[in-house]
Design an enzyme around this catalytic site. Structure first.
Site, PDB file in Angstrom:
ATOM      1  N   SER A  93      -9.889   9.759   0.728  1.00  0.00           N
ATOM      2  CA  SER A  93     -10.760  10.093   2.012  1.00  0.00           C
ATOM      3  C   SER A  93     -10.458   7.985   1.739  1.00  0.00           C
ATOM      4  CB  SER A  93     -12.195   9.495   2.059  1.00  0.00           C
ATOM      5  OG  SER A  93     -12.164   9.640   2.648  1.00  0.00           O
ATOM      6  N   TYR A 141     -20.718  12.119  -1.832  1.00  0.00           N
ATOM      7  CA  TYR A 141     -19.355  12.651  -1.446  1.00  0.00           C
ATOM      8  C   TYR A 141     -17.891  11.917  -1.921  1.00  0.00           C
ATOM      9  CZ  TYR A 141     -15.519  13.890   1.178  1.00  0.00           C
ATOM     10  OH  TYR A 141     -14.305  13.998   2.370  1.00  0.00           O
ATOM     11  N   LYS A 156     -14.953  11.902  -4.512  1.00  0.00           N
ATOM     12  CA  LYS A 156     -13.602  11.871  -4.385  1.00  0.00           C
ATOM     13  C   LYS A 156     -12.589  10.277  -5.501  1.00  0.00           C
ATOM     14  CE  LYS A 156     -12.670  14.522  -1.275  1.00  0.00           C
ATOM     15  NZ  LYS A 156     -11.765  15.576  -1.241  1.00  0.00           N
TER      16      LYS A 156
HETATM   17  P1  NAD Z   1     -13.504  21.464   6.069  1.00  0.00           P
HETATM   18  O1  NAD Z   1     -14.925  22.181   5.524  1.00  0.00           O
HETATM   19  O2  NAD Z   1     -12.836  22.343   7.093  1.00  0.00           O
HETATM   20  O3  NAD Z   1     -12.205  22.659   5.005  1.00  0.00           O
HETATM   21  C1  NAD Z   1     -12.837  22.433   3.434  1.00  0.00           C
HETATM   22  C2  NAD Z   1     -11.915  23.838   3.541  1.00  0.00           C
HETATM   23  O4  NAD Z   1     -12.245  24.234   1.640  1.00  0.00           O
HETATM   24  C3  NAD Z   1     -13.139  25.265   4.171  1.00  0.00           C
HETATM   25  O5  NAD Z   1     -12.931  26.003   4.364  1.00  0.00           O
HETATM   26  C4  NAD Z   1     -14.037  25.190   2.549  1.00  0.00           C
HETATM   27  O6  NAD Z   1     -14.683  26.785   3.432  1.00  0.00           O
HETATM   28  C5  NAD Z   1     -13.661  25.469   1.309  1.00  0.00           C
HETATM   29  N1  NAD Z   1     -13.865  25.261   0.732  1.00  0.00           N
HETATM   30  C6  NAD Z   1     -15.069  24.356  -0.243  1.00  0.00           C
HETATM   31  N2  NAD Z   1     -15.243  24.398  -0.939  1.00  0.00           N
HETATM   32  C7  NAD Z   1     -14.458  25.138  -1.720  1.00  0.00           C
HETATM   33  C8  NAD Z   1     -14.106  25.443  -3.704  1.00  0.00           C
HETATM   34  N3  NAD Z   1     -14.824  25.474  -3.927  1.00  0.00           N
HETATM   35  N4  NAD Z   1     -13.349  26.934  -3.400  1.00  0.00           N
HETATM   36  C9  NAD Z   1     -12.416  27.504  -2.008  1.00  0.00           C
HETATM   37  N5  NAD Z   1     -12.351  26.934  -1.057  1.00  0.00           N
HETATM   38  C10 NAD Z   1     -13.618  26.021  -0.627  1.00  0.00           C
HETATM   39  O7  NAD Z   1     -13.349  20.987   6.104  1.00  0.00           O
HETATM   40  P2  NAD Z   1     -11.805  19.313   5.764  1.00  0.00           P
HETATM   41  O8  NAD Z   1     -12.177  18.198   7.140  1.00  0.00           O
HETATM   42  O9  NAD Z   1     -10.716  20.563   6.421  1.00  0.00           O
HETATM   43  O10 NAD Z   1     -11.643  18.678   4.780  1.00  0.00           O
HETATM   44  C11 NAD Z   1     -10.490  18.706   4.509  1.00  0.00           C
HETATM   45  C12 NAD Z   1     -10.422  18.063   3.242  1.00  0.00           C
HETATM   46  O11 NAD Z   1      -9.808  16.729   3.615  1.00  0.00           O
HETATM   47  C13 NAD Z   1     -11.478  17.548   2.312  1.00  0.00           C
HETATM   48  O12 NAD Z   1     -11.201  17.661   0.790  1.00  0.00           O
HETATM   49  C14 NAD Z   1     -12.246  16.677   2.457  1.00  0.00           C
HETATM   50  O13 NAD Z   1     -13.576  16.343   2.475  1.00  0.00           O
HETATM   51  C15 NAD Z   1     -11.326  15.704   2.841  1.00  0.00           C
HETATM   52  N6  NAD Z   1     -11.190  14.796   4.365  1.00  0.00           N
HETATM   53  C16 NAD Z   1     -12.134  15.107   4.555  1.00  0.00           C
HETATM   54  C17 NAD Z   1     -11.983  14.333   6.088  1.00  0.00           C
HETATM   55  C18 NAD Z   1     -12.374  14.443   7.316  1.00  0.00           C
HETATM   56  O14 NAD Z   1     -13.233  13.528   8.278  1.00  0.00           O
HETATM   57  N7  NAD Z   1     -12.506  15.644   8.530  1.00  0.00           N
HETATM   58  C19 NAD Z   1     -11.159  13.274   5.918  1.00  0.00           C
HETATM   59  C20 NAD Z   1     -11.259  12.332   4.879  1.00  0.00           C
HETATM   60  C21 NAD Z   1     -10.613  13.501   3.644  1.00  0.00           C
HETATM   61  C1  WQD Z   2     -16.813   7.489  13.499  1.00  0.00           C
HETATM   62  C2  WQD Z   2     -17.977   6.113  13.859  1.00  0.00           C
HETATM   63  C3  WQD Z   2     -20.673   6.171  13.064  1.00  0.00           C
HETATM   64  C4  WQD Z   2     -21.641   9.941  15.213  1.00  0.00           C
HETATM   65  C5  WQD Z   2     -17.192   9.846   8.071  1.00  0.00           C
HETATM   66  C6  WQD Z   2     -17.013  10.626   6.820  1.00  0.00           C
HETATM   67  C7  WQD Z   2     -15.694   9.958   6.488  1.00  0.00           C
HETATM   68  C8  WQD Z   2     -14.063  10.371   6.475  1.00  0.00           C
HETATM   69  C9  WQD Z   2     -14.866  10.498   7.458  1.00  0.00           C
HETATM   70  C10 WQD Z   2     -14.364  12.103   4.549  1.00  0.00           C
HETATM   71  C11 WQD Z   2     -18.644   5.358  13.341  1.00  0.00           C
HETATM   72  C12 WQD Z   2     -20.206   6.662  15.548  1.00  0.00           C
HETATM   73  C13 WQD Z   2     -20.291   9.362  14.962  1.00  0.00           C
HETATM   74  C14 WQD Z   2     -21.994   9.637  16.474  1.00  0.00           C
HETATM   75  C15 WQD Z   2     -21.685   7.561  16.766  1.00  0.00           C
HETATM   76  N1  WQD Z   2     -14.960  11.690   5.742  1.00  0.00           N
HETATM   77  N2  WQD Z   2     -20.420   7.442  15.510  1.00  0.00           N
HETATM   78  N3  WQD Z   2     -23.302   8.697  16.791  1.00  0.00           N
HETATM   79  O1  WQD Z   2     -18.312   7.472   9.692  1.00  0.00           O
HETATM   80  O2  WQD Z   2     -16.055   7.345   9.968  1.00  0.00           O
HETATM   81  O3  WQD Z   2     -16.269   8.782   8.402  1.00  0.00           O
HETATM   82  O4  WQD Z   2     -15.648  11.406   8.352  1.00  0.00           O
HETATM   83  O5  WQD Z   2     -13.980  11.678   3.854  1.00  0.00           O
HETATM   84  O6  WQD Z   2     -15.860   9.552   4.569  1.00  0.00           O
HETATM   85  O7  WQD Z   2     -18.086   8.930   6.161  1.00  0.00           O
HETATM   86  O8  WQD Z   2     -17.124   9.098  11.188  1.00  0.00           O
HETATM   87  O9  WQD Z   2     -17.549  10.490  12.443  1.00  0.00           O
HETATM   88  O10 WQD Z   2     -18.692  10.266  11.262  1.00  0.00           O
HETATM   89  O11 WQD Z   2     -18.030   8.132  12.959  1.00  0.00           O
HETATM   90  O12 WQD Z   2     -22.026   6.223  17.339  1.00  0.00           O
HETATM   91  O13 WQD Z   2     -23.218  10.825  17.272  1.00  0.00           O
HETATM   92  O14 WQD Z   2     -18.924   6.929  14.832  1.00  0.00           O
HETATM   93  O15 WQD Z   2     -21.083   5.808  13.252  1.00  0.00           O
HETATM   94  O16 WQD Z   2     -18.668   4.817  13.847  1.00  0.00           O
HETATM   95  P1  WQD Z   2     -16.701   8.263  10.104  1.00  0.00           P
HETATM   96  P2  WQD Z   2     -17.305   9.950  12.077  1.00  0.00           P
END
Ligand code: NAD
Ligand code: WQD
Length: 333
Positions: A129, A154, A158
């Site tokens: 991330s 969190y 990562k």
């Molecule tokens: P999500 O929660 O929808 O998917 C994660 C999946 O992993 C879920 O289905 C959950 O049940 C499963 N899981 C969690 N822990 C587990 C375990 N111990 N064993 C087996 N399954 C497990 O999340 P997502 O948004 O699809 O994110 C996927 C990956 O991408 C994550 O590693 C997250 O940290 C990373 N990521 C997400 C975002 C985002 O904004 N969505 C941004 C950056 C990075």
């Molecule tokens: C986006 C923007 C808020 C909600 C998070 C994690 C990051 C990554 C992505 C996994 C920001 C604003 C939000 C609301 C708002 N995930 N906001 N009102 O903060 O960039 O990142 O998700 O790795 O680690 O921190 O994403 O979607 O929460 O926010 O104004 O009700 O929207 O302040 O500027 P963010 P977000």
């Protein structure tokens, strides 16, 4: 070639399963369903018109994971590469349960690496991330930017996973996602937020669907053009395609890649773009800053473009339109 997708029932994982099947891979999902529903895997099967393997297994359970690898080999479909999504992802929850986040995300990755190595599987694609960068000094941020102090437990998981993978001896593409949004254009799969969503787009969609009264814009006094924070929002299907590109084009031992559009969009611009894409009005109010938010971040994705031959193709308007179609589908269920 059979690819194991950990966390494949989740938001990004399910979209990636579709992209993998469409590219000719056989897919096996391991998920403990802690933040997802098995119906998402069924929808992937329906969408891609192809069977995929599913094991309800916790990746922290080394023995159970080992038997998945063994079972696949005994069926004549040995796992040859792993795309690793499984993790807990809520920034706010990670402050309440830092030990759980460490055990699940770092412990789970450690167990996976062990089992991969004992089964001779060398190829890994890891979900990281942009949170590893904190608030970078220079924008757009490229992969050489240093890890700053993690802003959440969190984020720390990562950073730790990346360091662990770097020392693992595996061939690994570390994908640093910026802000994934949207859903598959069929509206058959999308994000399933449990409880009150933390992230902007699912919250905004729930407001427009009438499930919540209004969106609060967290801060309008930041040093940006309109005062609201800036992020790099990319379509989840573009992100899914990047995993296929990483499997096909990544050859170096360990390499990190920024996955974003290279364009920053403010919260107020997102609202305007959503209204423009959907014709729906977004009820919102300007509110105080959210603790821990960085001001602005967007990617320099040129390494992914040059080395993975990947670029984000879909527009933010398309992503917001798809997010809204998915939200309407959820409400109708
Ligand atoms: P999500 O929660 O929808 O998917 C994660 C999946 O992993 C879920 O289905 C959950 O049940 C499963 N899981 C969690 N822990 C587990 C375990 N111990 N064993 C087996 N399954 C497990 O999340 P997502 O948004 O699809 O994110 C996927 C990956 O991408 C994550 O590693 C997250 O940290 C990373 N990521 C997400 C975002 C985002 O904004 N969505 C941004 C950056 C990075
Ligand atoms: C986006 C923007 C808020 C909600 C998070 C994690 C990051 C990554 C992505 C996994 C920001 C604003 C939000 C609301 C708002 N995930 N906001 N009102 O903060 O960039 O990142 O998700 O790795 O680690 O921190 O994403 O979607 O929460 O926010 O104004 O009700 O929207 O302040 O500027 P963010 P977000």
């Amino acid at each position: 070639m059979t690819v194991l997708v950990t966390g494949g029932a989740g938001y990004i994982g399910s979209h990636t399963c579709v992209a993998l099947v469409e590219s000719g891979y056989d897919v096996v999902v391991v998920d403990n369903l802690s933040n997802s529903d098995v119906t998402m895997v069924e929808s992937v099967v329906e969408l891609s018109d192809h069977s995929i393997g599913f094991y309800e297994v916790d990746i922290c359970d080394e023995k159970a994971l080992e038997s998945v690898f063994k079972e696949q080999s005994s069926q004549g479909c040995p796992i040859e590469a792993v795309v690793h999504f499984a993790a807990l992802k809520s920034v706010s929850e990670s402050f309440e349960k830092p030990k759980l986040y460490h055990a699940n995300n770092v412990g789970g990755t450690e167990a996976l690496i062990k089992v991969m190595k004992s089964n001779g599987v060398e190829k890994l694609v890891f979900s990281s991330s942009c949170t590893v960068y904190g608030q970078p000094e220079e924008m757009p941020v490229d992969e050489s930017a240093p890890f700053l102090l993690a802003e959440s437990p969190y984020g720390e998981t990562k950073q730790k996973c990346e360091k662990m993978i770097s020392k693992s001896g595996l061939t690994a593409a570390i994908l640093r996602y910026f802000n994934p949004i949207g859903a598959h254009s069929s509206a058959k799969i999308g994000e399933l937020p449990i409880g009150v969503p933390n992230n902007l787009i699912p919250f905004l969609c729930q407001v427009v669907a009438g499930l919540r009264p209004e969106l609060i814009v967290f801060g309008d006094d930041y040093p940006t053009e309109d005062g609201s924070c800036i992020r790099d929002y990319l379509h989840v299907c573009d992100l899914a395609d990047a995993h296929v590109a990483a499997l096909e084009n990544h050859s170096k031992s360990i390499r990190a890649y920024n996955l974003g559009t290279g364009k920053g969009t403010s919260v107020l611009e997102v609202i305007a773009s959503f209204e423009n894409a959907t014709g729906e009005k977004v009820p919102f109010k300007l509110g105080p800053r959210r603790e821990g938010d960085i001001i602005s971040i967007w990617a320099n994705p040129s390494r992914a473009q040059a080395e993975l031959k990947w670029t984000a193709k879909r527009t933010i308007k398309e992503a917001l339109g798809d997010a809204w179609r998915w939200q309407k589908e959820l409400v109708s269920k």
